[in-house]
Enzyme design. Sequence first.
Site, PDB file in Angstrom:
ATOM      1  N   LYS B 185       0.727  -1.051   0.126  1.00 45.48           N
ATOM      2  CA  LYS B 185       0.059   0.096   0.104  1.00 45.48           C
ATOM      3  C   LYS B 185       0.742   1.167   0.110  1.00 45.48           C
ATOM      4  O   LYS B 185       1.617   1.590   1.124  1.00 45.48           O
ATOM      5  CB  LYS B 185      -0.715   0.037   1.259  1.00 45.48           C
ATOM      6  CG  LYS B 185      -1.885   1.305   1.185  1.00 45.48           C
ATOM      7  CD  LYS B 185      -2.560   1.494   2.424  1.00 45.48           C
ATOM      8  CE  LYS B 185      -1.804   2.775   3.271  1.00 45.48           C
ATOM      9  NZ  LYS B 185      -1.884   4.020   2.687  1.00 45.48           N
ATOM     10  N   GLY B 237       7.180   4.294   8.381  1.00 47.56           N
ATOM     11  CA  GLY B 237       6.146   5.502   8.486  1.00 47.56           C
ATOM     12  C   GLY B 237       6.385   6.198   9.990  1.00 47.56           C
ATOM     13  O   GLY B 237       7.330   6.063  10.788  1.00 47.56           O
ATOM     14  N   GLU B 390       9.936  14.678  16.373  1.00 47.59           N
ATOM     15  CA  GLU B 390      10.345  14.742  15.057  1.00 47.59           C
ATOM     16  C   GLU B 390       9.410  15.720  14.110  1.00 47.59           C
ATOM     17  O   GLU B 390       8.274  15.588  14.189  1.00 47.59           O
ATOM     18  CB  GLU B 390      10.105  13.422  14.407  1.00 47.59           C
ATOM     19  CG  GLU B 390      10.493  13.209  13.014  1.00 47.59           C
ATOM     20  CD  GLU B 390      10.223  11.793  12.358  1.00 47.59           C
ATOM     21  OE1 GLU B 390       9.111  11.255  12.673  1.00 47.59           O
ATOM     22  OE2 GLU B 390      11.267  11.291  11.611  1.00 47.59           O
TER      23      GLU B 390
END
Lengths: 317, 479
Positions: B185, B237, B390
């Site tokens: 995906k 991710g 982050e």
Amino acid sequence: MAQSPTPSELADAVRDDRSLRRFLHGLPGVDQVGLEQRAAGLATRSIKKDAKRWAIDTAISMVDLTTLEGADTEGKVRTLCAKARRPDPERPDTPPVAAVCVYSDLVATAVRELQGTGIRVASVATAFPSGRAARPVKLADVEHAVAAGAHEIDMVIDRGAFLAGRYAQVFEEIQAVKAACGRAHLKVILETGELATYDNVRRASWLALLAGGDFIKTSTGKVSPAATLPVTHLMLQAVRDWRDATGQLRGVKPAGGIRTTKDAIRYLVAVHEVAGPEWLTPELFRFGASSLLNDLLMQRRTQLDGHYSGPDHVAVD
Amino acid sequence: MIESPWEYAPAPESRDIANLKPSYQMFVDGEFVDGGGEPLKSVNPATEEVLAEVASADESDVDKAVRAARRAFDDTWSTMPGTERAKYLFRIARLVQERGRELAVLETLDNGKPIKESRDADIPTAAAHFFHHAGWADKLAHAGYGPDPRPLGVAGQVIPWNFPLLMLAWKIAPALACGNTVVLKPAETTPLSALVFAEICQQAGLPPGVVNILPGAGDVGAALVAHPGIDKVAFTGSTEVGKQIQRTVAGSGKKLTLELGGKAANIVFDDAPLDQAVEGIVNGIFFNQGHVCCAGSRLLVQESIAEELLEKLRARVRTLRVGDPLDKNTDVGAINSAEQLAKITELADSGDAEGAQRWTSPCPLPDRGFFFAPTVFSGVHQSMRIAREEIFGPVLSVLTFRTPAEAIAKANNTPYGLSAGIWTEKGSRILWAAQQLRAGVVWANTFNRFDPTAPFGGYQESGFGREGGRSGLEAYLDV
């Protein structure tokens, strides 16, 4: 070196041989991989159309049109001066070059030919290209060129003394030559191909700046490798750092091996982005070249005419 | 300072090279098919225009794709000799190279990254991953995982939007080399290059079902990860999503690798090659607009050189050209989405609120599109959000240290541990620091260098498992 040196710290650095060595060896190191990567990366800037036309004219105005052959004659120098005055006779809007660079015995001829044009006469001196002669001989060479009317002196440093670590000797010699130059500008040739390491190039650059050189120049053109992009990047960093430390603007001149417009533009991009836009002037940046000019002229015509005209349409001088 | 008399002329790459189509379908069992989900619109972040409509998967599509992958695994791919699998991988690698220009322009349109990065970094490295793993396909017995290591089965892979094609290559190449089949995906905002990759799979004659691509949002990823027909989950991710996946997968027997966020320390000692360190810092945080999980987003500088280094850094950052990503002269492109731009803005504002000094490059920004000017915060402390969280954008936080031990202590004082950088001319200090740093990758006198032969992965909240190199094979083998 912890902080940017202030001028008083610089004065301290040249007190004696030891402090000079300590200063030069305290300069930040140069990482070869990183420097070459940056030079290669910046070389991929795409310069087209107006930007390219501007770059070509600027590059022409920065050329030190050079002949440094044992076989040079007055006739050859006269021809070169004609070319310097009007690089492209069919295109009178072509800017003249910055200077004509000859051996010291031909300075008088060049001065005569270029009188009133604003084009400067540069002379290599100090036992060019090896630099292997006694100091009085080197100084006499410089004095002769200056007396003959040279506006600029291109000296070579004593690479032997530099590589042997006798920095003070090199420093004093540059100072002595600078004194002998009088009002003439001094370009200090480091002959970076013989200095071998980037750390050495940085040290030699600072040494020349400390001793009062108006320009630092890569090469005589007689040693391979001559000018390279990474070395020029490094020297541009040196004059930028010198400006930051002292407020003074000094120049850079890559010489030897720059033959194409594409190459010249890569150097100009480096000037623009490494040292800064104020260096984009013949006062502070020169190309030491003989064959570059014709390629610049051909490319200039290509830009203006929209087609390529070929090498026979520009003068071979 | 004198203003530049020299403006570079724009030199944009033609967008026609991308062969953009008005709509894209999903790729299941070797065919392009419509999806059951609500179609996505892929947007060019540099102009905010809609590039194409992209089919989106629903749960039944996930099921179909997983079944197709299982059939392909059982019938052809897992039983095929390694030398045969290698041929397909080599073919894919060559096709990626052949269509490199098209892929680079497409990637830049869809993602917003500068063309020089997609052209010179993303696409060539993606091809290199296929070449590298093609070489492994028939040599698995020599990889150190036993005489006959077996594939795991069907891999469910979910990748992010920062390096769409490169992350696809990192996932698909080792999976296929080891004999697994995949359902991948791509990210919701950057699905296009993955669907062109599907065309490449067809061109390469890859047996149907070996590679399946299902565009969609997070729900499709969640369905894929939870599907009982999956044997292995690989995710790159955010740490937050990584944790959810770990919870989903727990107890299912599925193998899992996670490559998550980071807050890398880039440590500059006082004897560093300063000009190159400046380059490395710039490359570390402004490469790909800072959308890099291993970005060197925390600069740790020895106090004695901090001021000098910062001056040099600002002067250098000022020269960065921000703008049209298709222009070859652009250094920093567009932020991938409005949502991401809002996140970056919010975090940068927290830096102001917490008392750090913000410096922003005075570069002009385009009127349209999502852009954020390169920003450097100095006077940052470990307790601030901009030092801990982050940011995933072109925002650098600068901290200082006094001794090497303090540098290591600060560098390791993070929940993450993906990468780190060391700048010093002293070899012994490089080795010492590299041993002390808890990070998956430690670069010395360079930053953001990638190679398919070098394993990449993290510690702590940066995830686990390695991708690339010999160790990367372990994630796709039953060992």
